[in-house]
Motif scaffolding. Structure first.
Motif, PDB file in Angstrom:
ATOM      1  N   CYS A 145       2.114  10.660   7.552  1.00  0.00           N
ATOM      2  CA  CYS A 145       3.147  10.063   6.595  1.00  0.00           C
ATOM      3  C   CYS A 145       4.320  10.860   6.154  1.00  0.00           C
ATOM      4  O   CYS A 145       5.377  10.283   5.948  1.00  0.00           O
ATOM      5  CB  CYS A 145       2.194   9.923   5.242  1.00  0.00           C
ATOM      6  N   ALA A 156       0.743  -1.256  -0.134  1.00  0.00           N
ATOM      7  CA  ALA A 156       0.047  -0.051   0.030  1.00  0.00           C
ATOM      8  C   ALA A 156       0.671   1.370   0.083  1.00  0.00           C
ATOM      9  O   ALA A 156       2.127   1.217   0.384  1.00  0.00           O
ATOM     10  CB  ALA A 156      -0.929   0.012   1.051  1.00  0.00           C
ATOM     11  N   PRO A 157       0.342   2.363  -0.593  1.00  0.00           N
ATOM     12  CA  PRO A 157       1.207   3.578  -0.751  1.00  0.00           C
ATOM     13  C   PRO A 157       1.791   3.882   0.755  1.00  0.00           C
ATOM     14  O   PRO A 157       2.767   4.573   0.808  1.00  0.00           O
ATOM     15  CB  PRO A 157       0.416   4.769  -1.415  1.00  0.00           C
ATOM     16  N   ASP A 158       0.734   3.910   1.785  1.00  0.00           N
ATOM     17  CA  ASP A 158       1.540   4.419   2.827  1.00  0.00           C
ATOM     18  C   ASP A 158       1.771   3.231   4.122  1.00  0.00           C
ATOM     19  O   ASP A 158       1.539   3.379   5.340  1.00  0.00           O
ATOM     20  CB  ASP A 158       0.130   5.165   3.513  1.00  0.00           C
ATOM     21  N   TYR A 159       2.181   2.108   3.151  1.00  0.00           N
ATOM     22  CA  TYR A 159       2.561   0.947   4.100  1.00  0.00           C
ATOM     23  C   TYR A 159       3.634   1.180   5.286  1.00  0.00           C
ATOM     24  O   TYR A 159       3.644   0.689   6.440  1.00  0.00           O
ATOM     25  CB  TYR A 159       3.348  -0.165   3.229  1.00  0.00           C
ATOM     26  N   TYR A 211       5.837  12.889  -2.946  1.00  0.00           N
ATOM     27  CA  TYR A 211       5.152  11.539  -2.351  1.00  0.00           C
ATOM     28  C   TYR A 211       3.673  11.301  -3.045  1.00  0.00           C
ATOM     29  O   TYR A 211       2.777  12.095  -2.782  1.00  0.00           O
ATOM     30  CB  TYR A 211       5.239  11.277  -0.839  1.00  0.00           C
ATOM     31  N   GLN A 212       3.503  10.185  -3.648  1.00  0.00           N
ATOM     32  CA  GLN A 212       2.332  10.342  -4.350  1.00  0.00           C
ATOM     33  C   GLN A 212       1.028  10.154  -3.478  1.00  0.00           C
ATOM     34  O   GLN A 212       0.028  10.575  -3.759  1.00  0.00           O
ATOM     35  CB  GLN A 212       2.358   8.987  -5.384  1.00  0.00           C
ATOM     36  N   GLU A 213       1.340   9.477  -2.276  1.00  0.00           N
ATOM     37  CA  GLU A 213       0.390   9.175  -1.510  1.00  0.00           C
ATOM     38  C   GLU A 213       0.009  10.535  -0.548  1.00  0.00           C
ATOM     39  O   GLU A 213      -1.137  10.485   0.362  1.00  0.00           O
ATOM     40  CB  GLU A 213       0.797   7.968  -0.534  1.00  0.00           C
ATOM     41  N   PRO A 270      -1.837  12.664   6.649  1.00  0.00           N
ATOM     42  CA  PRO A 270      -0.732  13.029   5.452  1.00  0.00           C
ATOM     43  C   PRO A 270       0.125  13.741   6.291  1.00  0.00           C
ATOM     44  O   PRO A 270       1.530  13.332   5.987  1.00  0.00           O
ATOM     45  CB  PRO A 270      -1.452  14.145   4.851  1.00  0.00           C
ATOM     46  N   LYS A 284      -0.919  13.854  -0.871  1.00  0.00           N
ATOM     47  CA  LYS A 284      -1.734  14.935  -1.828  1.00  0.00           C
ATOM     48  C   LYS A 284      -1.216  16.621  -1.825  1.00  0.00           C
ATOM     49  O   LYS A 284      -0.951  17.136  -3.039  1.00  0.00           O
ATOM     50  CB  LYS A 284      -3.156  14.919  -1.945  1.00  0.00           C
TER      51      LYS A 284
END
Length: 546
Positions: free
Chosen positions: A51, A8-11, A71-73, A48, A75
């Motif tokens: 992250c 997952a993007p925020d693993y 970072y893509q996750e 966010p 925004k």
């Protein structure tokens, strides 16, 4: 086709929460009030911002520039930055010197853009030294926002508490998530924490930082060694942590010895109980012709050796002591063993593989296994004992071995399990070895080298090596797991119900001490063993003869 693991993007956020939860559950009383406040504030951040903070902790240093954060996750990076700044996790446009800014965040063209009067011919490092040390105030001239990570030490504290070492970090979780590191499902410690005081935690972190400094500095300069010793932390009551400290003192003392600063080296070696401190002191006293001190240390090593290796060193040094006393000492005789002398073409492959092919041409089934075979056999045999629920052996879910694997009491703590496993081997009950090989495939075991063993090799070894002999070889290993995990022969060959271990020596190569150690044990146990000395074939001579 292999399945690709997609994270997952925020693993990484879930992994970071493993650290924070472990710290609060196990070590709440050892955390400072500021750290408790930090953890509480982190919990209340929007996702966010959480992250982004973890992303920053995953990078090096404490200085960052906003235009490098993508970072893509996340925004809205700016929104997350503002939230982190509002809660004092970071500082935007902080106080920093011109030199700090240039060294940590600017490229050479950017430095010259801000300070064009400096020579363009200078390298960046030289350019930085030319800059003044005053605070930088031209933030509006930058195309990015300068970010300073506050409470930089938090990641060190959380990692130390979770892994109880200084080499595993957040990347360990990623390796596990991707299936690249697999760990046994062992029972974690229940009654005893790894750390019992804040001093122990801080000391481990200090030693980690000092170790980094040690490996980065020029250790041929005495001044650098003086600095390292000056900041060496005091001893702390924690066996694991203080062993790290003593190892570092030994390393620095050895560096002083190489610089011929012998008195300093002796004083440092005297502060540790770990090998090779006594050996090095004895050799220095020998060099200084302080023969009484030399003799006293050797006598102590012989009477109370730390391990087999130190005892062997002491035996050699004893011969030196006797010679200095005028006593005639016969030259030590090496163990006898069977020898082959062959000539092979070594132009296309390593000498071990050329030798393997040679014996295969004679009808042998040969494997290049070196240390892997016997270690793996032991690891598969004692799988249950290695990962047994011994209190204090496992403190997190990411250990490839119990903490006490190389301690002198490792076998004693698991005596019944070890005895039962060895008894099964002695009686030819090898089913559990094959079951572990099949069902534990790829799981980290400190003794098992999955890439070097196969079911065919295991079957041949267990069918050809007599059960009693294999058990005795295991007992040799268990007498000192760290010492006897190396020095085993390169090849093992099977033919007509017989087996033979073969150590390969190419041109100019000779047997090492750890190999002589095993040869001595092979002779004692009547293990079939040979040394194969290989010389390179003269291809030009052969072609001219044809």
């Amino acid at each position: 086709m292999e399945n690709t693991v997609e994270l997952a993007p925020d693993y990484y956020l879930d992994n970071f929460f493993k650290l924070t939860q472990h710290a609060t559950e196990w070590y709440s009383d050892l955390l400072t009030s500021d750290e408790h406040q930090w953890l509480s504030a982190f919990e209340n951040l929007n996702k966010p911002a959480q992250c982004l903070l973890v992303r920053l902790y995953s990078r090096k240093g404490c200085w960052f520039r906003s235009d490098k954060l993508n970072y893509q996750e996340i925004k809205d990076i700016q929104y997350a930055l503002d939230e982190l700044a509002a809660h004092d996790f970071i500082t935007l446009s902080p106080k920093l010197s011109v030199q700090e800014l240039a060294e940590n965040l600017l490229t050479k063209p950017e430095i010259l853009g801000l300070y064009p009067h400096h020579p363009k011919s200078l390298k960046k490092e030289a350019l930085v030294t030319c800059l003044n040390k005053e605070y930088f105030e031209q933030f509006e001239a930058l195309d990015f926002t300068v970010i300073k990570l506050n409470s930089e030490h938090m990641i060190d504290v959380l990692l130390a508490l979770f892994f109880a070492n200084t080499h595993q970090d957040l990347s360990q979780f990623v390796l596990d998530d991707l299936g690249l590191h697999q760990f046994e499902q062992y029972q974690l410690s229940k009654a005893r924490r790894f750390f019992e005081s804040r001093e122990q935690i801080d000391r481990l972190i200090e030693l980690s930082q000092l170790s980094n400094l040690y490996w980065q500095c020029d250790r041929k300069q005495k001044a650098n060694l003086d600095i390292l010793i000056a900041v060496m932390p005091e001893r702390v009551e924690h066996r694991y942590v203080d062993r790290k400290r003593e190892h570092m003192i030994n390393d620095i003392a050895r560096d002083y010895e190489r610089l011929n600063e012998l008195e300093i080296a002796i004083s440092l070696f005297e502060q540790t109980t770990l090998a090779p401190s006594r050996e090095r002191r004895s050799r220095i006293y020998d060099k200084l012709v302080q023969n009484d001190s030399f003799s006293d240390i050797v006598t102590d090593m012989l009477a109370h050796p730390i391990d087999v290796s130190e005892f062997e060193v002491a035996e050699k040094l004893e011969q030196r002591v006797k010679r200095k006393q005028g006593i005639k000492v016969p030259r030590a005789t090496k163990p006898k063993c069977n020898e082959y002398y062959i000539e092979l073409d070594l132009s296309q492959q390593r000498v071990e593989f050329a030798t393997k092919a040679h014996f295969e041409s004679l009808g042998w089934t040969v494997f290049y296994a070196e240390n892997a075979l016997l270690n793996s056999l032991l690891g598969l045999t004692l799988w249950g004992a290695i990962f047994a629920p011994i209190e204090g052996a496992f403190i997190n879910a990411y250990q490839h071995r119990p903490l006490d694997l190389y301690h002198s009491d490792f076998t004693d703590k698991r005596a019944s399990l070890v005895a039962e496993a060895l008894q099964d081997i002695k009686q030819g009950k090898t089913e559990s070895v094959f079951e572990n090989f099949k069902h534990k495939q790829g799981i980290s075991n400190p003794l098992v080298s999955w890439g070097y063993i196969s079911e065919e090799l295991l079957a041949l070894a267990l069918n050809h090596i007599p059960n009693d002999m294999l058990v005795e070889l295991f007992k040799v290993q268990l007498s000192d797991l760290k010492l006897y995990r190396n020095g085993m022969p390169d090849l093992i060959a099977f033919k007509d119900g017989k087996f033979e271990w073969i150590e390969v020596k190419g041109p100019g190569d000779k047997l090492q001490d750890n190999q002589w150690r095993w040869i001595k044990e092979f002779n004692r146990l009547n293990v079939p063993f040979s040394v194969c000395y290989v010389t390179a074939q003269n291809l030009e001579r052969d072609s001219s003869q044809t």
